[in-house]
Enzyme design. Structure first.
Site, mmCIF file in Angstrom:
data_model
loop_
_atom_site.group_PDB
_atom_site.id
_atom_site.type_symbol
_atom_site.label_atom_id
_atom_site.label_comp_id
_atom_site.label_asym_id
_atom_site.label_seq_id
_atom_site.Cartn_x
_atom_site.Cartn_y
_atom_site.Cartn_z
ATOM 1 N N GLU A 156 77.508 14.415 28.969
ATOM 2 C CA GLU A 156 78.906 14.098 28.959
ATOM 3 C C GLU A 156 79.283 14.263 27.569
ATOM 4 O O GLU A 156 80.105 13.254 27.002
ATOM 5 C CB GLU A 156 79.251 12.634 29.435
ATOM 6 C CG GLU A 156 79.075 12.431 31.054
ATOM 7 C CD GLU A 156 79.731 11.047 31.679
ATOM 8 O OE1 GLU A 156 80.076 10.400 30.663
ATOM 9 O OE2 GLU A 156 79.733 11.024 32.818
ATOM 10 N N GLU A 169 75.949 13.314 38.534
ATOM 11 C CA GLU A 169 76.220 11.799 38.533
ATOM 12 C C GLU A 169 77.440 11.620 39.522
ATOM 13 O O GLU A 169 78.730 12.530 39.347
ATOM 14 C CB GLU A 169 76.953 11.497 37.269
ATOM 15 C CG GLU A 169 75.733 11.048 36.305
ATOM 16 C CD GLU A 169 76.311 10.313 35.256
ATOM 17 O OE1 GLU A 169 77.189 9.416 35.209
ATOM 18 O OE2 GLU A 169 75.468 10.605 33.998
#
Ligand code: AHR
Length: 498
Positions: A173, A292
């Site tokens: 991320e 995710e």
């Protein structure tokens, strides 16, 4: 009763289902590692402190790959802290989740756990506070048999054979302002390219996942993917997607329609990957790693009350209800409908932290979301077929949503066909038909389903059997047509064969 129909053609596949879409995730976060998979002295723990009760449940989930060690955690992690003699490992302030990390569990313990849990690692490198050098050293430590300081170091730690880790994440991320070492797309694309190039120089057989957006709603979505891939197209094999959904305002119909947004997210990322491919006149396609995904919101308020610098706190411990299980089924169906491009996916996470498996000091139990995951992971192997869904629709905040969410998977090896279906209608049941004349002689071998009168029903340690699947759904094949009745708010696995 509403009516719906599915249409399939066994010669019209979407693609082969890559078993790695049934992956999951263990991060050094909350009680995922400590008190989750690792708890020396616990009644079921083995000589390494690995909990056998958890390993048994992980095997039941049928998880072929597990991402590790983060997540936000990895962006501040020194992998060297977690290897070698335990008494020499340093304690660190872990900044992502504001806790103390003891480093008593690290890379080699994780590899041992993977072998015992019959799964493969998906290893992430730190491109936040570290970079190219630490990444290449880690690949050498893990994958090089002889020659070089880091492969010798591994051997000195008692691991003569290399771990041979195939799948690697280039950071986590990196688009998120909360991330340690957060970068612009240009900055991240460059370091991903350089780290990836050097990692593949150490071991050309590895596969690399570059960071895509941390959600569809982050403002940089789109330009991020385009810029990052423009920089690291040669080195990357996959681009990641992350997405969590929640129902904080108790709008269940909208919540269950979240897969409409997820589907658009996947399609958009595929378009961007292919646009960059076209610009580069490349022959290579980038595939997707949805590494995710889950429901995450129940624990948000509780987590705001946590004190800093404690160890293994109860953090992100969402207690999942029945509607969450329905959405998890829908999210998996959505990924199967993109089986040609989504090749890796990780339910985030696996134990205690937004997880299907929960533990206490004395036991382990299955949350509601455990069941759709386990069932789809078991029966969803083979070839996903293009599944046209004819169903009434309803308006949602995400756009029109079909009441019926479905996909069919044909397993040529064992000559079976499985229909996965969610009836999102909260009040009405549905009569489903499917023309099976291409599958002559097929009958219903098993019809497993999950339903509950209360969408908020949960499983707890004291009462773990509130929301469970049952066998014996209402379906039959007559004159080559499958007829099934899907109760309001229900999930179905209709397994057909000769
Ligand atoms: O899975 C929990 C967290 O969600 C991960 O650490 C991070 O990557 C994401 O924001």
């Amino acid at each position: 009763m509403k009516k719906a129909a599915l249409h399939i053609d066994k010669y019209m596949p979407i693609g082969t289902v890559d078993p790695r879409i049934y992956g999951s995730f263990i991060e050094h976060l909350g009680r995922a590692v400590y008190e989750g998979i690792y708890q020396p002295g616990q009644a079921t723990a083995d000589e390494q402190g690995l909990r056998r009760d958890v390993i048994d449940l992980v095997k039941e989930l049928n998880v072929p790959v597990v991402r590790y060690p983060g997540g936000n955690f990895v962006s501040g992690y020194n992998w060297e802290d977690g290897v070698g003699p335990k008494e020499k490992r340093p304690e660190r302030l872990e900044l992502a989740w504001q806790v103390v990390e003891s480093n008593q569990f690290g890379l080699n313990e994780f590899m041992d756990w993977c072998h015992k849990a019959q799964t493969e690692p998906m290893m992430a490198v730190n491109l936040g506070t570290r970079g190219v050098d630490a990444a290449r050293n880690l690949v050498e430590y893990c994958n090089v048999r002889d020659g070089g300081y880091y492969s010798s170091l591994r051997k000195s730690h008692g691991y003569a054979d290399p771990h041979n880790i195939r799948l690697w994440c280039l950071g986590n991320e990196m688009d998120g302002p909360w991330q340690m070492g957060h970068k612009t797309a240009q900055e991240y694309g460059r370091i991903a390219s350089e780290a990836g190039r050097v990692m593949k120089m150490v071991d050309p057989n590895i596969e690399l996942v570059a960071c895509g957006s941390s959600s569809l709603t982050i403002p940089t979505f789109g330009t991020w993917e385009d810029t990052v891939l423009s920089e690291c197209y040669e080195e990357a094999d996959y681009l990641s997607l992350h997405q969590y959904y929640g129902n904080p305002d108790n709008r269940t119909a909208d919540f269950l329609a979240s897969t409409v947004a997820m589907d658009q997210f996947i399609s958009s990322v595929i378009s961007i990957c292919d646009a960059v491919k076209a610009k580069k006149r490349s022959k290579k396609s980038i595939h997707l790693s949805f590494d995710e995904w889950n429901v995450w919101y129940h624990s948000n308020e509780q987590d705001k009350k946590l004190e800093r610098w404690c160890r293994a706190p109860h953090q992100l411990e969402d207690v999942y209800n029945f509607e969450d299980a329905l959405l998890v089924a829908g999210m998996m169906i959505t990924m199967l409908r993109h089986a040609d491009r989504v090749k890796v996916a990780c339910l985030a996470q696996l134990v205690n932290v937004i997880a299907p498996i929960m533990t206490s000091d004395t036991g382990a139990w299955r949350q509601t979301i455990f069941y759709p995951f386990a069932l789809i992971s078991k029966y969803g192997r083979g070839t996903a077929l293009r599944t046209a869904v004819e169903s009434p629709v309803y308006e949602s905040v995400h756009g029109d949503a079909a009441y019926l969410e479905s996909v069919c998977v044909h397993n040529e090896e064992d000559d079976t066909l499985t229909v996965f279906a969610v009836n999102r209608d909260l009040e009405d049941s549905m009569e489903l038909t499917l023309d099976l004349r291409q599958f002559a002689g097929y009958r219903v071998k098993e019809h497993i389903y999950m339903t509950h009168k209360d969408v908020k029903a949960v499983n707890t340690e004291q009462d773990p059997m509130q929301v469970v699947p049952v066998s014996g759904g209402n379906s039959r094949v007559e004159d080559g047509i499958l007829h099934a009745v899907l109760q309001d708010k229900s999930f179905h696995v209709i397994h057909l064969g000769r």
